[in-house]
Write an enzyme that holds these catalytic residues in place. Sequence first.
Site, PDB file in Angstrom:
ATOM      1  CE  LYS A   4      36.447  28.752  67.003  1.00 53.78           C
ATOM      2  NZ  LYS A   4      35.524  29.394  66.234  1.00 53.78           N
ATOM      3  CD  GLN A  16      34.478  29.404  62.597  1.00 54.13           C
ATOM      4  OE1 GLN A  16      34.506  28.767  63.845  1.00 54.13           O
ATOM      5  NE2 GLN A  16      34.742  30.602  62.696  1.00 54.13           N
ATOM      6  CG  ASP A  74      30.431  31.445  69.051  1.00 56.83           C
ATOM      7  OD1 ASP A  74      31.613  31.393  69.225  1.00 56.83           O
ATOM      8  OD2 ASP A  74      30.266  30.899  67.794  1.00 56.83           O
TER       9      ASP A  74
END
Length: 295
Positions: free
Chosen positions: A54, A98, A121
């Site tokens: 990422k 994460q 997200d």
Amino acid sequence: MTAAIIDGKARAARLVQEVAAAVPAFAAARGRAPGLAVVLVGDNPASHVYVRNKLARTAEAGMRSIEHRLPADTREADLLALVAALNADDAVDGILVQLPLPGHVDADKVLVAVDPAKDVDGFHAVNAGRLATGLPGLVPCTPSGCLILLKETVGDLSGAEALVVGRSNIVGKPMAALLTAASATVTLAHSRTRDLAGHVARADVVVAAVGVPELIRGSWLKPGAVVIDVGMNRLVGADGKGRLVGDVAFAEALPVARAITPVPGGVGPMTIACLLRNTLLAAHARAGLPPPVAL
Ligand code: NDP
């Protein structure tokens, strides 16, 4: 029939370029590039690989990344304090925590602590609610990527029989919402579903997000179905080497399906590209700028 292989890697590379092309105009307007904060807690090896990828793509798109690596024994209160600081930092447009988080941390509590405007997200209940009710908001990256691939493969999804297998908040449920918004007729299957094979046999579109290697057999598929395989299951062979397989028996599906995503190289790269797109969109929305035309 041999299924076309849907090249998610190539499509994702194009999306990253599209995002990168829009960054200079934002930077000119705001005096800075869009910023993505990535928070990684603990030593999960897969999470480290995801975060590395990422961060690499973020740099490729010309955006700024702010990395926070915290030890596995980080207290929940300290993590919440970091999220609050990132919420308050005007140069941070997107916050990604994460998953999975260590067991002593309540992940739901952390996810709803993220400012919904920075929730790249798309996991915050506010954004989930916006998606469910058809309001604009930040949409989870994996189903967004699947929808891009599906629209480009199928064209109009209106009236298509779409089966989503898996009802997680991060893939299955938002995928079903996106397909519903695209006017497909959606079935959402899960571990209690009776006769999964029967549902698969009726579907023009199958999105598999289960986490069970090769659960969906080629013989179950309707001839000409389009298959999006989200599953990423790491198997270790007799030689001790690891390999990734999806939730669909790929070799069996090839002679039956019209098109299918490979694992790896299908949905995975699209997830990261959509994260960058969300960061750019969040940056524009926070700045009161219209979204870039290409996205
Ligand atoms: P979860 O474990 O959160 O959810 C799995 C879902 O599958 C659940 O809804 C479960 O049902 C359902 N399920 C389990 N077994 C069966 C079965 N035998 N038949 C039908 N349904 C079943 O997983 P995620 O959604 O987080 O991830 C799914 C897969 O996608 C994993 O392999 C993951 O690694 C991968 N993934 C890939 C990404 C990418 O970028 N390519 C991103 C995110 C995930 P129930 O709700 O009843 O328990």
